[in-house]
Motif scaffolding. Structure first.
Motif, PDB file in Angstrom:
ATOM      1  N   SER A 187     -30.120  70.503  43.869  1.00 11.36           N
ATOM      2  CA  SER A 187     -31.009  70.087  44.957  1.00 11.36           C
ATOM      3  C   SER A 187     -31.539  68.689  44.701  1.00 11.36           C
ATOM      4  O   SER A 187     -31.780  68.299  43.549  1.00 11.36           O
ATOM      5  N   GLN A 188     -31.738  67.927  45.770  1.00 18.71           N
ATOM      6  CA  GLN A 188     -32.304  66.594  45.656  1.00 18.71           C
ATOM      7  C   GLN A 188     -33.770  66.668  45.234  1.00 18.71           C
ATOM      8  O   GLN A 188     -34.458  67.652  45.499  1.00 18.71           O
ATOM      9  N   ASP A 189     -34.237  65.588  44.614  1.00 22.53           N
ATOM     10  CA  ASP A 189     -35.613  65.570  44.105  1.00 22.53           C
ATOM     11  C   ASP A 189     -36.643  65.529  45.221  1.00 22.53           C
ATOM     12  O   ASP A 189     -37.734  66.093  45.090  1.00 22.53           O
ATOM     13  N   HIS A 196     -37.240  64.657  49.860  1.00 18.49           N
ATOM     14  CA  HIS A 196     -36.712  64.250  51.156  1.00 18.49           C
ATOM     15  C   HIS A 196     -37.874  64.121  52.128  1.00 18.49           C
ATOM     16  O   HIS A 196     -38.930  64.748  51.954  1.00 18.49           O
ATOM     17  N   ASP A 225     -27.613  68.720  46.833  1.00 20.84           N
ATOM     18  CA  ASP A 225     -26.948  67.488  46.426  1.00 20.84           C
ATOM     19  C   ASP A 225     -25.472  67.770  46.165  1.00 20.84           C
ATOM     20  O   ASP A 225     -25.013  68.913  46.213  1.00 20.84           O
ATOM     21  N   LYS A 226     -24.707  66.731  45.898  1.00 17.61           N
ATOM     22  CA  LYS A 226     -23.257  66.860  45.783  1.00 17.61           C
ATOM     23  C   LYS A 226     -22.820  67.639  44.544  1.00 17.61           C
ATOM     24  O   LYS A 226     -21.697  68.129  44.483  1.00 17.61           O
ATOM     25  N   SER A 227     -23.712  67.767  43.552  1.00 19.28           N
ATOM     26  CA  SER A 227     -23.358  68.466  42.322  1.00 19.28           C
ATOM     27  C   SER A 227     -23.594  69.970  42.403  1.00 19.28           C
ATOM     28  O   SER A 227     -23.325  70.687  41.449  1.00 19.28           O
ATOM     29  N   LYS A 283     -39.196  68.419  44.851  1.00 21.34           N
ATOM     30  CA  LYS A 283     -38.841  69.506  43.942  1.00 21.34           C
ATOM     31  C   LYS A 283     -39.821  69.596  42.787  1.00 21.34           C
ATOM     32  O   LYS A 283     -40.125  68.595  42.138  1.00 21.34           O
ATOM     33  N   SER A 329     -32.605  69.749  55.298  1.00 20.59           N
ATOM     34  CA  SER A 329     -31.765  68.585  55.578  1.00 20.59           C
ATOM     35  C   SER A 329     -32.647  67.355  55.722  1.00 20.59           C
ATOM     36  O   SER A 329     -33.832  67.468  56.068  1.00 20.59           O
ATOM     37  N   SER A 363     -30.052  76.887  42.819  1.00 24.22           N
ATOM     38  CA  SER A 363     -30.374  76.221  44.080  1.00 24.22           C
ATOM     39  C   SER A 363     -29.870  77.056  45.253  1.00 24.22           C
ATOM     40  O   SER A 363     -29.298  78.126  45.079  1.00 24.22           O
TER      41      SER A 363
END
Length: 424
Positions: free
Chosen positions: A116-118, A120, A111-113, A95, A188, A103
């Motif tokens: 987006s995850q930083d 992958h 991500d769960k919040s 990211k 993913s 997002s």
């Protein structure tokens, strides 16, 4: 382009990590190997223009910027009657920018919040065996055929865990069969069961979970003449649908630097246990080319009790599948007008332009509602440097607008800067 000793060393080291065989050092295995690494910088902005934002969650826009790297390794085969080899796709994305509430672009892993995850990453490997003109691959791979087509329209590509056999023993005939059990989507970082597309006004319903661990296909293409190619595939997404698809592509040479291309497609989809799928999809695209210009006209019609069925996240076998929409809702009829220009015809190689407009109507919206209507406009400008220090650097701008009386109104821009470095 010549490769530096460092680049060759990286590629050979990666090949060595993909396959451990006594015959690794055989000449054909190394000589026929290919390796590239692509750096892909992707900015995505999608504005939801209707009051209240996205119909799904009220989001006003999706706005993200990310950097990705894609390493592709395709080995040659060991010598002998039976040849062995290995392929690999290594991916890494991270990211650069994704503010609160923006997002969901598909570039990054959620991500769960709700953000987006930083970063992958993944390393996808496949072993392969070749006998004569037939090749069997087992492991991770991408597909590009009438039954299943991996999407590569975001930061990183969609990859499947599968077995795949391609045979070209008869001149002009390509036989193609495969079995897929899992997929790793574009946004993913792990493999999951294969899911069915049910969104929009397709009218598709499923009993139980909308996923399965089995997709199979069998088919191929035959070059009837030098100008005519015919294709047929039978596919089945277990418990979801069975599909028979047919294609005819004819390219008619006209006067000097002029062609007339006709692309005809038909697919019949029916239920396979846990769905109500019943669809006939007819599509035709006729394109006239003269020097660097191409002018196309397309028509697509959906009929049956539901819209078109295909695997979620893949590129469907439809002439009117474009940047945002697929115009594949229940009973929908749609038209497309498209214009392309290749600036190489006037002495600017590497520069291309495309614009198209699609309109669809007759969408089934249910009792006491008028018919659904939608339109989409796409524009794309792309330049790939042909020489010098920036050779193979590509810059692409993609713009789209969508308006609908039953789905989201969208304005979208994508800016993609990519550089591909050959390693072998």
């Amino acid at each position: 382009m010549s490769q530096s000793p460092l680049a060759r060393a990286v590629a050979l080291a990666a090949l060595g990590s993909c396959l451990t065989l006594p015959s690794l050092a055989q000449a054909e295995f190394i000589k026929d190997s290919k390796a590239t690494i692509e750096a892909r910088n992707f900015y995505f902005n999608r504005d939801f223009r209707q009051d209240g934002g996205s119909l799904a969650n009220g989001q006003s826009k999706q706005d993200e910027w990310a950097q990705g790297f894609i390493l592709r390794l395709d080995s040659g085969f060991t010598e002998g009657t039976v040849g062995f080899g290995a392929d690999a796709i290594g991916t890494f994305g991270f990211k650069l920018d994704s503010g609160d509430g923006t997002s969901g672009s598909g570039l990054l892993v959620p991500d769960k919040s709700g953000g987006s995850q930083d970063n992958h990453s993944d390393l996808a490997l496949a072993a392969k065996v070749k006998v004569s003109k037939s090749t069997l691959r087992v492991g991770a791979m991408q597909f590009k055929n009438q039954a299943i087509s991996s999407s590569d329209l975001r930061l990183l590509p969609q990859i499947f865990q599968a077995g795949h056999l391609v045979s070209q023993e008869i001149e002009g005939l390509t036989l193609d069969m495969g079995h897929v059990r899992e997929m790793n989507d574009r946004n993913s970082n792990d493999y999951q069961d294969i899911s069915l597309t049910t969104g929009g006004r397709r009218g598709i319903t499923v009993t139980g979970t909308n996923a399965t661990d089995s997709f199979s296909f069998l088919g191929g293409s035959y070059k009837v003449t030098s100008d005519l190619t015919a294709g047929y595939y039978h596919s089945k997404l277990e418990d979801m649908y069975k599909q028979n698809s047919f294609s005819l592509v004819h390219v008619l040479p006209l006067a000097d630097k002029q062609t007339l291309k006709t692309d005809l497609r038909y697919a019949r989809s029916t239920d396979e246990g846990r769905s109500n799928i019943d669809n006939k999809a007819l599509g035709a695209m006729i394109t006239y080319g003269i020097q660097g210009h191409s002018l196309g006209l397309g028509y697509q019609k959906m009929s049956g009790d539901t819209g078109f069925a295909y695997i979620n996240g893949t590129d469907p076998f439809l002439v009117n599948y474009v940047q945002i929409g697929d115009f594949a809702n229940k009973d929908e009829k749609s038209w497309q007008a498209r214009y392309d220009f290749n600036f190489a015809s006037i002495g600017i190689p590497g520069l291309t332009f495309m614009t198209r407009y699609l309109t669809g109507d007759n969408v089934e919206l249910g009792a006491n509602r008028s018919e659904g209507k939608e339109w989409e406009r796409n524009t794309e400008l792309m330049y790939v440097f042909q020489e010098g220090a920036l050779k193979n650097l590509g810059v692409r701008w993609r713009n789209a607008s969508v308006r609908s009386n039953f789905a989201n109104d969208i304005d979208e821009n994508r800016l993609i800067v990519s550089y591909t470095l050959p390693l072998l």
